[in-house]
Design an enzyme around this catalytic site. Sequence first.
Site, mmCIF file in Angstrom:
data_model
loop_
_atom_site.group_PDB
_atom_site.id
_atom_site.type_symbol
_atom_site.label_atom_id
_atom_site.label_comp_id
_atom_site.label_asym_id
_atom_site.label_seq_id
_atom_site.Cartn_x
_atom_site.Cartn_y
_atom_site.Cartn_z
ATOM 1 N N ASP A 1 0.845 -1.185 0.000
ATOM 2 C CA ASP A 1 0.000 0.000 0.000
ATOM 3 C C ASP A 1 0.894 1.253 0.000
ATOM 4 O OD1 ASP A 1 -2.959 1.009 0.494
ATOM 5 O OD2 ASP A 1 -1.765 2.022 2.027
ATOM 6 N N HIS B 1 -7.060 -6.517 -0.795
ATOM 7 C CA HIS B 1 -5.987 -5.536 -0.609
ATOM 8 C C HIS B 1 -4.978 -5.916 0.466
ATOM 9 C CE1 HIS B 1 -4.060 -1.647 -0.817
ATOM 10 N NE2 HIS B 1 -4.267 -1.428 0.468
#
Length: 335
Positions: free
Chosen positions: A101, A301
């Site tokens: 991320d 994610h």
Amino acid sequence: MIVPTTRLIQTDGLRQRILEGGEGPLVLLLHGFPELAVSWSAQIEALAAAGYHAVAPDMRGYGGTERPDRREDHTILHLVGDVVDLVRALSAESAVVVGHDWGAAVAWQCALMRPDAVTAVAGLSVPFQPRVASGPPTEIMAALSARAGAGDLYISRFQADDAHAEMDADPATALRKMFWAYDGATAPADQSTGFIATATSMLGGIGEQATLPPWMSESHFADYVAAFTRSGFRGPLDWYRCLDLNWSLTAFLQGRRIDQPSLFITGARDPVRHYAGRHEKRQHQWLTDLRGHHVLGDAGHWIQQERAEDVSRLLLDFLAEVAPHPSIETPGHRS
């Protein structure tokens, strides 16, 4: 099994809390938003067992690491500096840097700015995004949102001075909703696209039925809630609020490519692909020694936690090529 341990370490500009395990070539693991060093626990154990010194810091403004008050102290230059300072503080000359991320964005920039300190780089979920000359990021994101016609990209909402207030008011609910909305196990209709409808807040647009993802235990979640209750969300969101400042500070990187060995891993159901997919498709143009581009089916994610064993295996395969340990045999490879 090697159990990771924590300690505080003073670098040039910041006191950092790190989670670490093992001895050998240094591998730094950088978390993103809204995560912590503990997000890498499985990888620290796996890499340490394979003969590496695996170290995950709480990043600037997060957890047990110091939290500067000024927004402008959260630029990409500060974040890269923190990583390079940590390499030196750990008595190493260089490291393999892995990020997820926002941590992936930092890892890519570390490789770009300081090739002397980064021998190889891996990014999870967020692909390398080269600097563009056409204008600052917030203008580009506004245009992207207009084309998509689905509301504002959440990053645009984070630019507001008070964007963190909703999260600070109830950290447990904020974290539960964000983990759920970006998880691969969440139904497609409930998973976030990254865009927020007009007149709806980021958290308001996520259903109250949000539960913890299958990989998130109550005790693990409690670690996140305790950390963000103490430190708040202002510092992490200041990273986003420095995007345009970062653009103005990095003209010297225009057109520069990453030449170190690199790796990219993402989940097939990662919502980031809705708005960064074009960069993912073009990475081979900017990563001149891309050793692998892996898309894990059904993963969302939070990939290093959702698919901990797969991610650890891919990282070990990569490390066996770029930073082999002289005395440890990793699965499937001989040093």
